[in-house]
Design a protein around this motif. Structure first.
Motif: not given
Ligand code: UDP
Length: 250
Positions: A89-102, A14-16, A81-87
């Motif tokens: 859909d995940l990539l933009d927010p993930l890459c924003a976070a990876l950029a922040r964290e280096g 159960a993860c958004g 589950l609110e909805g699906r989490v496709t690959g």
């Protein structure tokens, strides 16, 4: 994360999106390599007849719900589950976070220079994102070790694997530890979308949970793969009936 359920023997968490990004960052900063899967209907059907594939799926640190079939089946089993989490859909927010964290990311999969172009598209959208490298996904088992060594030399913390299923999940299960990356994420055809090779279904189709139908219309040769959906529905109904009978006699 508030729980998990099992759909036909495959764990679904159960993860958004936001929670998934937070968990992936945590894994990427850790010291034990872990896999993240985006669980689709076809994968669940395959896992029924392939125990080693099922083990690879269930050994993941995070099993995200990728398709509408898995979404409805997981909800029917009480998972919130609110909805699906496709690959994709995940990539933009993930890459924003990876950029922040280096934290550096490597893209493995798809044809020709698609992964490199997908990486460039992500880097353009997320200034500061460190793309450690990219490689196409058309190589044989003889090149697996060399591919893993190249990823290790790149210093990537997060490995995005777009080799299609089941190859991407099996590749991560067998080779992630050798790559030095701490998280391996199966992302299916996401690089093709990011590179502009393939158009994603318009928002309204996605909201109505009929992205699969749009894809079938655009890529009619996929019909054979999509036969997994009716098979999945029948198996899920059968599982519910059996479970219902089990609980009434308990
Ligand atoms: N692919 C690959 N190597 C292979 C087979 C497939 O890199 O041996 C890539 C393919 O080019 C595509 C992705 O894997 O970019 C899978 O796409 P598909 O749309 O089939 O995956 P799905 O998103 O449906 O899992």
């Amino acid at each position: 994360m508030s729980g998990a359920t099992s759909v036909l023997g495959c764990r679904v968490d159960a993860c958004g999106v936001d929670e998934a990004v937070a968990r992936i960052l945590e894994l990427a900063r850790g010291d034990v390599p872990a896999s993240v899967i985006t669980l689709g209907t076809e994968m669940v059907v395959r896992a029924r007849r392939d125990p080693s594939f099922r083990s690879a799926l269930n050994a993941s640190a995070l099993s995200l719900c990728d398709t509408v079939g898995v979404l409805y089946a997981a909800r029917a089993r009480g998972l919130h589950l609110e909805g699906r989490v496709t690959g994709i859909d995940l990539l933009d927010p993930l890459c924003a976070a990876l950029a922040r964290e280096g934290l550096a990311v490597y893209l493995l999969g798809a044809k020709g220079d698609t992964a490199a172009r997908a990486g460039a598209a992500l880097a353009a959208r997320h200034p500061g994102l460190r793309i450690a490298g990219a490689r196409d996904g058309y190589f044989g088992p003889a090149q697996d070790d060399e591919a893993a060594a190249t990823i290790r030399a790149s210093g990537a913390r997060v490995l995005l694997v777009g080799l299609g299923s089941p190859r991407q999940e099996l590749w991560v299960a067998d080779h992630l530890a050798k790559t030095g990356a701490l998280v391996g994420i199966g992302v299916g055809g996401s690089f093709d979308v990011l590179a502009g090779n393939v158009e994603r279904a318009p928002e309204v189709w996605r909201r109505l949970n009929v992205e699969w139908l749009y894809r079938l219309m655009k890529e009619p040769w996929r019909w054979r793969r999509q036969l997994a959906l009716p098979a999945f529905v029948l198996l899920a109904l059968q599982e519910r009936l059996t479970a219902g009978r089990g609980s009434s006699t308990a």
